[in-house]
Structures are given as C-alpha cells and as structure tokens.
Design a protein around this motif. Structure first.
Motif, PDB file in Angstrom:
ATOM      1  N   ALA A  50     -46.037 -41.535  48.338  1.00  0.00           N
ATOM      2  CA  ALA A  50     -44.651 -41.588  47.882  1.00  0.00           C
ATOM      3  C   ALA A  50     -44.065 -40.177  47.951  1.00  0.00           C
ATOM      4  CB  ALA A  50     -44.583 -42.128  46.460  1.00  0.00           C
ATOM      5  N   TYR A  51     -42.837 -40.113  48.379  1.00  0.00           N
ATOM      6  CA  TYR A  51     -42.082 -38.870  48.562  1.00  0.00           C
ATOM      7  C   TYR A  51     -41.917 -38.109  47.249  1.00  0.00           C
ATOM      8  CZ  TYR A  51     -37.839 -36.185  49.780  1.00  0.00           C
ATOM      9  OH  TYR A  51     -36.920 -35.206  50.006  1.00  0.00           O
ATOM     10  N   GLY A  52     -42.112 -36.798  47.296  1.00  0.00           N
ATOM     11  CA  GLY A  52     -41.882 -35.936  46.141  1.00  0.00           C
ATOM     12  C   GLY A  52     -40.889 -34.843  46.469  1.00  0.00           C
ATOM     13  N   THR A  53     -40.060 -34.476  45.475  1.00  0.00           N
ATOM     14  CA  THR A  53     -39.090 -33.403  45.657  1.00  0.00           C
ATOM     15  C   THR A  53     -38.832 -32.701  44.337  1.00  0.00           C
ATOM     16  OG1 THR A  53     -36.877 -32.812  46.466  1.00  0.00           O
ATOM     17  CG2 THR A  53     -37.091 -34.939  45.338  1.00  0.00           C
ATOM     18  N   SER A  54     -38.509 -31.425  44.417  1.00  0.00           N
ATOM     19  CA  SER A  54     -38.134 -30.670  43.219  1.00  0.00           C
ATOM     20  C   SER A  54     -36.617 -30.516  43.132  1.00  0.00           C
ATOM     21  CB  SER A  54     -38.810 -29.290  43.235  1.00  0.00           C
ATOM     22  OG  SER A  54     -38.402 -28.560  44.365  1.00  0.00           O
ATOM     23  N   GLY A  63     -36.688 -46.590  40.982  1.00  0.00           N
ATOM     24  CA  GLY A  63     -37.935 -46.334  41.675  1.00  0.00           C
ATOM     25  C   GLY A  63     -38.429 -44.901  41.577  1.00  0.00           C
ATOM     26  N   GLU A  64     -37.747 -44.060  40.800  1.00  0.00           N
ATOM     27  CA  GLU A  64     -38.148 -42.656  40.676  1.00  0.00           C
ATOM     28  C   GLU A  64     -38.645 -42.336  39.275  1.00  0.00           C
ATOM     29  OE1 GLU A  64     -35.126 -40.677  43.959  1.00  0.00           O
ATOM     30  OE2 GLU A  64     -34.722 -40.341  41.846  1.00  0.00           O
ATOM     31  N   PHE A  65     -39.573 -41.407  39.188  1.00  0.00           N
ATOM     32  CA  PHE A  65     -39.993 -40.854  37.908  1.00  0.00           C
ATOM     33  C   PHE A  65     -40.246 -39.365  38.084  1.00  0.00           C
ATOM     34  CE2 PHE A  65     -44.021 -41.666  39.900  1.00  0.00           C
ATOM     35  CZ  PHE A  65     -44.900 -40.717  39.393  1.00  0.00           C
ATOM     36  N   ARG A  66     -40.201 -38.657  36.962  1.00  0.00           N
ATOM     37  CA  ARG A  66     -40.257 -37.199  36.988  1.00  0.00           C
ATOM     38  C   ARG A  66     -41.520 -36.686  36.300  1.00  0.00           C
ATOM     39  NH1 ARG A  66     -35.189 -36.332  35.342  1.00  0.00           N
ATOM     40  NH2 ARG A  66     -35.728 -37.122  33.305  1.00  0.00           N
ATOM     41  N   LYS A  80     -43.040 -26.504  39.599  1.00  0.00           N
ATOM     42  CA  LYS A  80     -41.723 -26.797  39.017  1.00  0.00           C
ATOM     43  C   LYS A  80     -41.572 -28.299  38.865  1.00  0.00           C
ATOM     44  CE  LYS A  80     -39.748 -25.105  43.229  1.00  0.00           C
ATOM     45  NZ  LYS A  80     -38.621 -24.504  43.899  1.00  0.00           N
ATOM     46  N   PRO A  81     -40.629 -28.721  38.013  1.00  0.00           N
ATOM     47  CA  PRO A  81     -40.429 -30.165  37.839  1.00  0.00           C
ATOM     48  C   PRO A  81     -40.220 -30.850  39.193  1.00  0.00           C
ATOM     49  CG  PRO A  81     -39.191 -28.960  36.196  1.00  0.00           C
ATOM     50  CD  PRO A  81     -39.734 -27.938  37.166  1.00  0.00           C
ATOM     51  N   THR A  82     -40.840 -32.002  39.332  1.00  0.00           N
ATOM     52  CA  THR A  82     -40.823 -32.750  40.593  1.00  0.00           C
ATOM     53  C   THR A  82     -40.633 -34.222  40.292  1.00  0.00           C
ATOM     54  OG1 THR A  82     -42.325 -31.140  41.595  1.00  0.00           O
ATOM     55  CG2 THR A  82     -42.188 -33.295  42.666  1.00  0.00           C
ATOM     56  N   LYS A  83     -39.849 -34.895  41.129  1.00  0.00           N
ATOM     57  CA  LYS A  83     -39.733 -36.344  40.979  1.00  0.00           C
ATOM     58  C   LYS A  83     -40.341 -37.009  42.207  1.00  0.00           C
ATOM     59  CE  LYS A  83     -34.948 -36.872  42.614  1.00  0.00           C
ATOM     60  NZ  LYS A  83     -33.616 -37.384  42.245  1.00  0.00           N
ATOM     61  N   PHE A  84     -40.881 -38.200  41.974  1.00  0.00           N
ATOM     62  CA  PHE A  84     -41.498 -38.980  43.040  1.00  0.00           C
ATOM     63  C   PHE A  84     -40.719 -40.274  43.195  1.00  0.00           C
ATOM     64  CE2 PHE A  84     -44.828 -36.160  41.598  1.00  0.00           C
ATOM     65  CZ  PHE A  84     -45.298 -35.662  42.804  1.00  0.00           C
ATOM     66  N   ALA A  85     -40.445 -40.641  44.442  1.00  0.00           N
ATOM     67  CA  ALA A  85     -39.671 -41.840  44.764  1.00  0.00           C
ATOM     68  C   ALA A  85     -40.619 -42.927  45.263  1.00  0.00           C
ATOM     69  CB  ALA A  85     -38.621 -41.513  45.814  1.00  0.00           C
ATOM     70  N   LEU A  86     -40.926 -43.878  44.384  1.00  0.00           N
ATOM     71  CA  LEU A  86     -41.830 -44.967  44.760  1.00  0.00           C
ATOM     72  C   LEU A  86     -41.193 -45.920  45.763  1.00  0.00           C
ATOM     73  CD1 LEU A  86     -43.344 -45.708  41.248  1.00  0.00           C
ATOM     74  CD2 LEU A  86     -44.282 -44.296  43.087  1.00  0.00           C
ATOM     75  N   CYS A  87     -39.897 -45.835  45.930  1.00  0.00           N
ATOM     76  CA  CYS A  87     -39.205 -46.666  46.918  1.00  0.00           C
ATOM     77  C   CYS A  87     -39.181 -45.998  48.290  1.00  0.00           C
ATOM     78  CB  CYS A  87     -37.793 -46.974  46.450  1.00  0.00           C
ATOM     79  SG  CYS A  87     -36.863 -45.515  46.008  1.00  0.00           S
ATOM     80  N   ARG A  88     -39.709 -44.805  48.362  1.00  0.00           N
ATOM     81  CA  ARG A  88     -39.764 -44.087  49.643  1.00  0.00           C
ATOM     82  C   ARG A  88     -41.216 -43.715  49.914  1.00  0.00           C
ATOM     83  NH1 ARG A  88     -36.376 -38.703  51.397  1.00  0.00           N
ATOM     84  NH2 ARG A  88     -37.043 -38.761  53.558  1.00  0.00           N
ATOM     85  N   LEU A 120     -48.291 -40.179  32.222  1.00  0.00           N
ATOM     86  CA  LEU A 120     -47.126 -40.537  33.043  1.00  0.00           C
ATOM     87  C   LEU A 120     -47.117 -42.006  33.466  1.00  0.00           C
ATOM     88  CD1 LEU A 120     -46.932 -37.317  35.193  1.00  0.00           C
ATOM     89  CD2 LEU A 120     -45.338 -38.025  33.417  1.00  0.00           C
ATOM     90  N   ALA A 121     -48.173 -42.745  33.134  1.00  0.00           N
ATOM     91  CA  ALA A 121     -48.263 -44.163  33.525  1.00  0.00           C
ATOM     92  C   ALA A 121     -47.046 -44.976  33.057  1.00  0.00           C
ATOM     93  CB  ALA A 121     -49.564 -44.777  33.019  1.00  0.00           C
ATOM     94  N   PRO A 122     -46.569 -44.822  31.813  1.00  0.00           N
ATOM     95  CA  PRO A 122     -45.382 -45.589  31.414  1.00  0.00           C
ATOM     96  C   PRO A 122     -44.139 -45.231  32.227  1.00  0.00           C
ATOM     97  CG  PRO A 122     -46.474 -44.645  29.482  1.00  0.00           C
ATOM     98  CD  PRO A 122     -47.123 -44.055  30.694  1.00  0.00           C
ATOM     99  N   HIS A 123     -44.007 -43.958  32.603  1.00  0.00           N
ATOM    100  CA  HIS A 123     -42.859 -43.529  33.404  1.00  0.00           C
ATOM    101  C   HIS A 123     -42.925 -44.136  34.808  1.00  0.00           C
ATOM    102  CE1 HIS A 123     -41.753 -40.618  30.326  1.00  0.00           C
ATOM    103  NE2 HIS A 123     -43.047 -40.315  30.259  1.00  0.00           N
ATOM    104  N   MET A 124     -44.128 -44.164  35.350  1.00  0.00           N
ATOM    105  CA  MET A 124     -44.311 -44.756  36.672  1.00  0.00           C
ATOM    106  C   MET A 124     -44.059 -46.263  36.608  1.00  0.00           C
ATOM    107  SD  MET A 124     -47.247 -43.864  39.411  1.00  0.00           S
ATOM    108  CE  MET A 124     -48.573 -44.891  38.882  1.00  0.00           C
ATOM    109  N   ALA A 125     -44.514 -46.924  35.554  1.00  0.00           N
ATOM    110  CA  ALA A 125     -44.283 -48.367  35.386  1.00  0.00           C
ATOM    111  C   ALA A 125     -42.789 -48.658  35.286  1.00  0.00           C
ATOM    112  CB  ALA A 125     -45.023 -48.882  34.150  1.00  0.00           C
ATOM    113  N   ARG A 126     -42.044 -47.813  34.553  1.00  0.00           N
ATOM    114  CA  ARG A 126     -40.593 -47.994  34.457  1.00  0.00           C
ATOM    115  C   ARG A 126     -39.940 -47.810  35.823  1.00  0.00           C
ATOM    116  NH1 ARG A 126     -40.807 -45.936  29.532  1.00  0.00           N
ATOM    117  NH2 ARG A 126     -40.542 -43.776  30.136  1.00  0.00           N
ATOM    118  N   ALA A 127     -40.438 -46.862  36.604  1.00  0.00           N
ATOM    119  CA  ALA A 127     -39.895 -46.641  37.946  1.00  0.00           C
ATOM    120  C   ALA A 127     -40.106 -47.883  38.811  1.00  0.00           C
ATOM    121  CB  ALA A 127     -40.540 -45.419  38.588  1.00  0.00           C
ATOM    122  N   VAL A 128     -41.284 -48.499  38.696  1.00  0.00           N
ATOM    123  CA  VAL A 128     -41.551 -49.733  39.443  1.00  0.00           C
ATOM    124  C   VAL A 128     -40.606 -50.845  38.991  1.00  0.00           C
ATOM    125  CG1 VAL A 128     -43.274 -51.543  39.845  1.00  0.00           C
ATOM    126  CG2 VAL A 128     -43.951 -49.139  39.950  1.00  0.00           C
TER     127      VAL A 128
END
Length: 136
Positions: A50-54, A63-66, A80-88, A120-128
């Motif tokens: 999954a794509y990551g960006t700062s 579909g994103e979590f930080r 630095k803070p990074t978000k991951f896009a589970l839709c990408r 971070l599992a709950p954040h990733m679950a919310r992103a899904v």
C-alpha cells in the motif's frame, strides 16, 4: 536480470520501494517511498504493498490511516508522520528494481524500514471500513 532480494517480508512490514505512479504501470516510479506490506505471494516472489506518503497527512481520505505518534513512527522506521492508502495498492516483484535498502539499515541489507505497531490495528480497520463504504 533483476536479482531477487534475500529478504522475505510479512504483512505489517514497512518497506522502501519505488511505488509506481499509476496502478496500471509496469515500471517503477521515480521516487523512493515507504510502503506497507499487505500480502505476499505464495511463492514469495511478489509483494502486495500500500502506498505511503508524508504529504498532507492531516487530511485522511477513505481507505487511509496515519502513523504519527513517536513510538509507532520509531517502530515503523519513519522519520516523519506518514499516511498509508489501502485503496492504492500494487503487486511488485520482490527484486532490486522495485525495492531499495534504506539509509538506516536497522535490518541489514534489505528494504525493510520497520513494522506497523499493533496499536495501529484499529486505525487500519477504520481505514478498511471507510474504503468499503466509499466502494473502492
């Protein structure tokens, strides 16, 4: 011929890769960035990342979590803070063409930067959930 990396990633690893600019792309992107390992092929030769960006981490889309707290960033190998896009996400061949060894070699000569904290599992679950609700 591109050499395969001796590293065998697992879901939850954060790796350094040349994520393609377009999902239909067959060649590596120009920028090296962090990516989250989502799955690994049965033969271990391909990795679903999954794509990551700062950039613009304060704005999360479906579909994103930080990853932004100090402990999680340290565990993930992020500076630095990074978000991951589970839709990408994209399947990439596990070789030197796509994956790069980071400057901080915490795991030796492999592209692994770190791993995702279990906190971070709950954040990733919310992103899904948001991704499914948006029908990605």
């Amino acid at each position: 011929m591109k050499r395969a990396t001796p590293f065998q990633p697992v879901p939850g690893d954060i790796v350094f890769c040349k994520f393609p600019e377009a999902l239909a792309a067959t060649c590596p992107g120009p920028k090296i960035r962090p990516a989250l390992v989502v799955d690994v092929s049965k033969d271990g030769n391909r990795v679903y990342v999954a794509y990551g960006t700062s950039q613009r981490t304060e704005q999360l889309y479906p579909g994103e979590f930080r990853v932004d707290d100090a402990a999680s960033m340290e565990m993930a190998g992020l500076c630095k803070p990074t978000k991951f896009a589970l839709c990408r996400k994209h399947w990439l061949a596990l070789n030197e063409e796509w994956f790069v060894v980071p400057h901080k070699r915490r795991f030796g000569q492999c592209p692994k930067m770190g791993e995702l904290s279990e906190s971070l599992a709950p954040h990733m679950a919310r992103a899904v959930e948001t991704m499914r609700a948006a029908r990605f």
